[in-house]
Design an enzyme around this catalytic site. Structure first.
Site, PDB file in Angstrom:
ATOM      1  N   TYR A 134       0.785  -1.157   0.040  1.00 51.31           N
ATOM      2  CA  TYR A 134       0.116   0.030  -0.142  1.00 51.31           C
ATOM      3  C   TYR A 134       0.944   1.107  -0.127  1.00 51.31           C
ATOM      4  O   TYR A 134       1.623   1.334   1.056  1.00 51.31           O
ATOM      5  CB  TYR A 134      -1.036   0.039   1.148  1.00 51.31           C
ATOM      6  CG  TYR A 134      -1.625   1.301   1.810  1.00 51.31           C
ATOM      7  CD1 TYR A 134      -2.335   2.103   0.721  1.00 51.31           C
ATOM      8  CD2 TYR A 134      -1.561   1.562   3.121  1.00 51.31           C
ATOM      9  CE1 TYR A 134      -2.963   3.016   1.352  1.00 51.31           C
ATOM     10  CE2 TYR A 134      -2.019   2.900   3.563  1.00 51.31           C
ATOM     11  CZ  TYR A 134      -2.944   3.491   2.549  1.00 51.31           C
ATOM     12  OH  TYR A 134      -3.516   4.742   3.032  1.00 51.31           O
ATOM     13  N   ASP A 191      -1.906  -5.794   9.481  1.00 53.18           N
ATOM     14  CA  ASP A 191      -3.042  -4.789   9.310  1.00 53.18           C
ATOM     15  C   ASP A 191      -4.342  -5.489   8.638  1.00 53.18           C
ATOM     16  O   ASP A 191      -3.971  -5.941   7.425  1.00 53.18           O
ATOM     17  CB  ASP A 191      -2.251  -3.858   8.124  1.00 53.18           C
ATOM     18  CG  ASP A 191      -3.467  -2.540   7.901  1.00 53.18           C
ATOM     19  OD1 ASP A 191      -4.502  -2.892   7.982  1.00 53.18           O
ATOM     20  OD2 ASP A 191      -2.852  -1.527   7.533  1.00 53.18           O
ATOM     21  N   ILE A 237      -7.151  -4.440   7.962  1.00 55.60           N
ATOM     22  CA  ILE A 237      -8.016  -3.295   7.673  1.00 55.60           C
ATOM     23  C   ILE A 237      -9.490  -4.013   6.732  1.00 55.60           C
ATOM     24  O   ILE A 237     -10.506  -3.450   6.785  1.00 55.60           O
ATOM     25  CB  ILE A 237      -7.617  -2.125   7.156  1.00 55.60           C
ATOM     26  CG1 ILE A 237      -8.657  -0.990   7.087  1.00 55.60           C
ATOM     27  CG2 ILE A 237      -6.796  -2.276   5.930  1.00 55.60           C
ATOM     28  CD1 ILE A 237      -8.105   0.548   6.594  1.00 55.60           C
ATOM     29  N   LYS A 283     -13.149   0.430   5.563  1.00 55.97           N
ATOM     30  CA  LYS A 283     -13.008  -0.341   4.613  1.00 55.97           C
ATOM     31  C   LYS A 283     -14.406  -0.988   4.651  1.00 55.97           C
ATOM     32  O   LYS A 283     -15.265  -1.060   3.825  1.00 55.97           O
ATOM     33  CB  LYS A 283     -11.961  -1.172   4.189  1.00 55.97           C
ATOM     34  CG  LYS A 283     -10.657  -0.343   4.140  1.00 55.97           C
ATOM     35  CD  LYS A 283     -10.651   0.508   2.965  1.00 55.97           C
ATOM     36  CE  LYS A 283      -9.108   1.654   3.228  1.00 55.97           C
ATOM     37  NZ  LYS A 283      -9.031   2.515   2.273  1.00 55.97           N
TER      38      LYS A 283
HETATM   39  C1  LIG Z   1      -3.784  -1.402   4.166  1.00 57.67           C
HETATM   40  C2  LIG Z   1      -4.192  -0.246   4.626  1.00 57.67           C
HETATM   41  N1  LIG Z   1      -3.834   0.333   5.798  1.00 57.67           N
HETATM   42  C3  LIG Z   1      -4.418   1.595   6.287  1.00 57.67           C
HETATM   43  C4  LIG Z   1      -5.194   2.194   5.414  1.00 57.67           C
HETATM   44  C5  LIG Z   1      -5.452   3.565   5.978  1.00 57.67           C
HETATM   45  O1  LIG Z   1      -6.826   3.460   6.432  1.00 57.67           O
HETATM   46  P1  LIG Z   1      -7.709   4.622   7.419  1.00 57.67           P
HETATM   47  O2  LIG Z   1      -8.550   5.218   6.604  1.00 57.67           O
HETATM   48  O3  LIG Z   1      -8.353   3.693   8.555  1.00 57.67           O
HETATM   49  O4  LIG Z   1      -6.694   5.425   7.872  1.00 57.67           O
HETATM   50  C6  LIG Z   1      -5.526   1.940   4.320  1.00 57.67           C
HETATM   51  C7  LIG Z   1      -6.292   2.596   3.402  1.00 57.67           C
HETATM   52  O5  LIG Z   1      -6.585   2.510   2.145  1.00 57.67           O
HETATM   53  C8  LIG Z   1      -5.128   0.599   3.852  1.00 57.67           C
HETATM   54  O6  LIG Z   1      -5.428   0.151   2.577  1.00 57.67           O
END
Ligand SMILES: Cc1ncc(COP(=O)(O)O)c(C=O)c1O
Length: 477
Positions: free
Chosen positions: A144, A229, A231, A275
């Site tokens: 990312y 992570d 998410i 997400k």
């Molecule tokens: C893998 C990953 N980590 C962190 C984030 C950041 O997310 P947040 O909006 O919760 O700060 C993203 C956003 O695209 C992401 O894809």
């Protein structure tokens, strides 16, 4: 006059990932108002199930009106609330939700959870807790693009890539891990941990149990941390193998003998509702750690990025509605799967393949067939043409530190079905023109091909006219 930090370019804002966003903002596509504009496919945003959230809010106005279900106002209580531990009701709901997303195979303790303003803040906070400036974290590539900002910029931590390759679907291997470790040592960097995204951004795949075991063995051998992570854990839309396995489950199920306790305290999970629930504007993130010191330090640091008590209240009411959440998660997965299939089959028509995926809000697309040569220069050239000529902002693999040119991340959940359809048609026409000519066509040739192939599409025809305009050519840098 100003600090070295702000004068340096380590933020990563000049990466094509962010540059594409800027181009989109100058000329955003709108079916009615700007049909020739750029379609944003570089933003991993989930708008597919927004109607469900809105209908829940319409049915539960007291949750946003800051009332208890008995009609009593909580406005004053919330307005005065400033405890950086967060609302306990919210943390209790969050751990329940996280456990459910993992099939209740793991239990989470709300006392080991730290609330942060999104996963962005969670990842940075963890770096501050686990590493010193100049220490390194190993990250599998592609990764990312935001991590260059989140992990490195303010903390001074370095990222060393674990080079993964398309030959095995970008899976993590033991030799890639060892190579990255050696590379860090050669650079004089002390490795403090490995950070993965599971499911992966940008691959859209879940990390296999075999890979997780490999990572755990590696972390045991090197005595380093693992940050996972997770998410995108609620976006897994295909549960066939490999299904989603959280690092918490993988560690719990391993018999690590005497090392067990130490390893458990070196595993940290990052999560966010940006997400899975599609509410990035609410800035709801968190760190989960078994290490008391990390929890305590991260909680103190969270003062710099708290979640407003109003947001915590509204979302705790939503998360506590089990029936609704079950329906939301199930329906959201179905819609994501349908969208992904729409993109995959749409691109197939143009001879463009996607990496097989089972999660997330995007596909990892193999556009090597459209490269002029197997180089990153050719990738950049292709990317520019896709942004300026085709009118799609997609993220090139180089912005994700992919080691092979020709891969792109394309998001499919931040737009309507009709817009995705237009995007697919534009790409098909472009791919067709490149294949037919087998050389870079000029705008006039491209336009005539597009008109021949797609004149039936009203919006596309209007877009073709734009391609021929001098104004556009001037912006084609
Ligand atoms: C893998 C990953 N980590 C962190 C984030 C950041 O997310 P947040 O909006 O919760 O700060 C993203 C956003 O695209 C992401 O894809």
């Amino acid at each position: 006059m100003l600090s070295r930090k702000i004068s340096s370019d380590s933020h990563g804002q000049d990466s094509s990932y962010f540059l594409g966003w800027m181009e989109f903002e100058k000329n955003p596509y709108d079916e009615a108002k700007n049909p020739n504009g750029i379609i944003q496919m570089g933003l991993a945003e989930n708008q597919l199930s927004f109607d469900l959230l809105e209908s829940w809010l319409a049915d539960n106005p007291d949750a946003i009106g800051l009332m208890r279900s008995n009609g009593e106002s909580v406005f004053k209580e919330l307005a005065l609330f400033q405890d950086y531990h967060g609302l306990s009701a919210f943390k209790n709901e969050l751990v329940e939700f996280m456990a459910k997303l993992r099939g209740n195979k793991v239990k989470f303790d709300p006392n080991k959870l730290v609330l942060t303003a999104g996963a962005t803040s969670a990842n940075e906070t963890l770096m501050f807790c686990l590493a010193d400036p100049g220490d390194a974290f190993l990250l599998p590539t592609p990764y990312y693009p935001g991590f260059d900002r989140d992990l490195k910029w303010r903390t001074g931590v370095e990222i060393v890539p674990i080079h993964c390759s398309s030959s095995n679907g970008f899976r993590i291997t033991s030799s890639a891990l060892e190579d990255a470790y050696l590379q860090a040592q050669d650079q004089g960097l002390k490795v403090k941990g490995v950070l993965i995204t599971n499911p992966s951004n940008p691959l859209g795949t879940t990390v296999t149990r075999g890979e997780l075991d490999l990572l755990i063995d590696f972390a045991v051998a090197k005595e380093i941390h693992i940050v996972s992570d997770e998410i995108y854990s609620g976006t897994v839309f295909d549960d066939d193998e490999p299904s989603f396995v959280s690092i918490a489950e993988a560690v719990n199920e391993r018999d690590l003998g005497g090392a067990s306790e130490a390893v458990r305290t070196r595993v940290h999970i990052v999560y966010s509702l940006s997400k899975d629930l599609g509410v990035p504007g609410f800035r709801v993130g968190m760190i989960y750690s078994e290490d008391e010191e990390v929890v305590s330090a991260a909680t103190k640091m969270s003062s710099f990025g708290l979640i407003s008590s109003q947001t915590q209240y509204t979302l705790s009411r939503m998360l506590s509605d089990e029936k609704f959440m079950r329906k939301y998660v199930g329906e959201n997965r179905k819609r994501l799967k349908k969208r992904k299939e729409m993109l995959v089959s749409g691109l197939k028509g143009a001879g463009i393949k996607c990496l097989e995926s089972n999660a997330c809000l995007y596909c990892w697309v193999d556009m090597r067939v459209l490269l002029r040569s197997n180089t990153f220069e050719a990738e950049k050239e292709l990317w520019k043409r896709v942004v300026y000529e085709v009118g799609l902002n997609i993220s090139p693999g180089s912005s994700c530190h992919c080691s092979e040119p020709g891969w792109f991340r394309m998001c499919f959940a931040n737009m309507s079905e009709e817009t995705l359809h237009v995007a697919i048609e534009r790409l098909n026409a472009f791919a067709e023109s490149i294949k037919k000519e087998n050389v870079k066509p000029n705008n006039k040739q491209l336009s005539s091909l597009l008109v021949r192939n797609y004149s039936r599409t009203r919006s596309l025809t209007r877009w073709v006219v734009q391609l021929g305009s001098d104004d556009h050519r001037e912006t084609d840098r």
